[in-house]
Design an enzyme around this catalytic site. Structure first.
Site, PDB file in Angstrom:
ATOM      1  N   ARG A   1       1.004  -1.254  -0.164  1.00 47.31           N
ATOM      2  CA  ARG A   1      -0.124  -0.178  -0.134  1.00 47.31           C
ATOM      3  C   ARG A   1       0.790   1.380   0.251  1.00 47.31           C
ATOM      4  NH1 ARG A   1      -2.726  -3.459  -0.986  1.00 47.31           N
ATOM      5  NH2 ARG A   1      -4.760  -4.353  -0.337  1.00 47.31           N
TER       6      ARG A   1
ATOM      7  N   SER B   1     -10.601  -0.482   4.081  1.00 45.61           N
ATOM      8  CA  SER B   1      -9.636  -0.669   5.345  1.00 45.61           C
ATOM      9  C   SER B   1      -8.999   0.696   5.745  1.00 45.61           C
ATOM     10  CB  SER B   1      -8.538  -1.539   5.250  1.00 45.61           C
ATOM     11  OG  SER B   1      -9.047  -2.992   4.957  1.00 45.61           O
TER      12      SER B   1
ATOM     13  N   GLU C   1      -4.032   3.414   6.238  1.00 45.71           N
ATOM     14  CA  GLU C   1      -4.049   3.198   4.679  1.00 45.71           C
ATOM     15  C   GLU C   1      -4.857   4.422   3.913  1.00 45.71           C
ATOM     16  OE1 GLU C   1      -5.156  -0.518   3.550  1.00 45.71           O
ATOM     17  OE2 GLU C   1      -5.986   0.039   1.731  1.00 45.71           O
TER      18      GLU C   1
END
Ligand SMILES: Cc1cc2nc3c(=O)[nH]c(=O)nc-3n(C[C@H](O)[C@H](O)[C@H](O)COP(=O)(O)OP(=O)(O)OC[C@H]3O[C@@H](n4cnc5c(N)ncnc54)[C@H](O)[C@@H]3O)c2cc1C
Length: 303
Positions: free
Chosen positions: A172, A223, A294
């Site tokens: 990520r 998320s 994230e």
């Protein structure tokens, strides 16, 4: 209109002033951006970047806003919303403009007899957002299939072609999170007719079912935190510190998935950030682990 608004309007008649950002992200949260531009041509993006730099206006580029938390006071600058969606197939690859949705990319690939991207079914957002954050799921990340990309330099708006290595991808993460540049397009590797349509359909149905079973409905950014490790995903850690279902204002940690933060309707960015802070503190206290966002948090004054 003030002078800057007049200058903007003269150069970009489509410019929108004081646009509520909650309309442009899946969280449904955020105050107004001073300037907002839905770009439908690459030339507009280049010209906007040059203009923003000339007048020292902070700017950010967004896709579908499915990985963003805007500030309650919005953004004191320009938000460029890329709406350019062209997709072109080559022998064993596909080139997609930054504004193409991942859903459209998968659908078109299958229609043209290609395989390779079906694991991304249900991944919201655009090609630009995915390339920026090395999005992925079910064992396929952008870093595994991106061949090359066309970017615009942050300060000059000049176009450049880069390869996969340029992004220095990690989980990520890409270099663009440190040195933002604008993604215009990306080329992904595909395979021709490796799976038949029935096999493709089966894989995608299973993934869709898994998402429906595991993830809550409602306004979220997916998320919220990165997973510190495969064995200890953020959702598990948040569950272990008994924060599932925890609510602050109109923001709530999902009872179904500990890493999904939900806007129940009218939540503020501050509500979400307070919940996130609580989760970070509890997880640090109990496990000694630092949860890292994230979702991209956009400060009012720019990054
Ligand atoms: C229900 C749900 C499920 C999700 N599941 C997953 C999942 O399984 N895996 C996963 O990885 N993510 C997941 N996400 C998060 C999100 O969908 C991805 O991160 C997606 O790639 C973001 O794309 P976007 O177009 O919405 O980007 P945005 O949210 O618009 O932007 C995200 C970041 O990318 C930057 N950006 C966007 N476009 C450009 C561009 N053209 N040039 C430069 N920078 C740009 C923005 O400035 C911002 O910093 C999920 C989100 C939701 C809401």
């Amino acid at each position: 209109m003030n002078n800057l608004q007049l200058e903007f309007k003269a150069s970009f008649p489509k410019i929108i002033f004081n646009e509520p950002l909650k309309k442009h992200c899946t969280f449904g949260i955020g105050g107004a951006a001073d300037f907002f531009y839905p770009a439908t041509k690459n030339k507009e993006i280049k010209d906007l970047i040059r203009f923003a730099n000339k007048y020292k206006v902070p700017f950010i580029t967004i896709g579908k806003g499915s990985n963003i938390l805007f500030h309650d006071h919005g953004f004191r600058g320009l938000v460029i919303n890329i709406k350019i969606e062209k997709i072109t197939f080559h022998k064993d690859s596909v080139e997609a403009e930054a504004g193409a949705s991942i859903a459209k990319l998968i659908f078109e690939s299958i229609k043209h007899g290609f395989n390779g991207l079906e694991k991304w079914v249900g991944l919201p957002g655009t090609v630009g957002g995915a390339v920026f954050g090395n999005a992925g799921c079910n064992g396929l990340e952008v870093k595994d299939c991106l061949i090359k990309s066309t970017l615009l330099e942050a300060f000059t708006g000049k176009e450049k072609k880069v390869d996969n290595k340029y992004f220095r991808y990690k989980y990520r993460h890409s270099i663009l999170k440190e040195e933002p540049e604008t993604i215009l397009s990306a080329t992904f590797r595909l395979q021709k007719n490796k799976l038949n349509p029935e096999e493709q359909r089966k894989i995608m149905e299973e993934i869709q079912k898994f998402r429906l079973d595991q993830q809550p409905k409602g306004s979220s950014s997916g998320s919220f935190f990165k997973n510190p490790s495969k064995d200890q995903p953020a959702g598990y850690l948040i569950d272990q510190v008994h924060l599932k279902g925890q609510q602050i204002g109109q923001a709530k940690i999902s009872e179904k998935h500990g890493n999904f933060f939900l806007n129940l309707g009218g939540a503020t960015a501050q509500d979400i950030l307070s919940l996130a802070q609580l989760a970070k503190e509890k997880v640090k206290e109990r496990f000694g682990l630092v949860l890292e966002e994230e979702v991209r948090i956009i400060p009012e004054q720019g990054l």
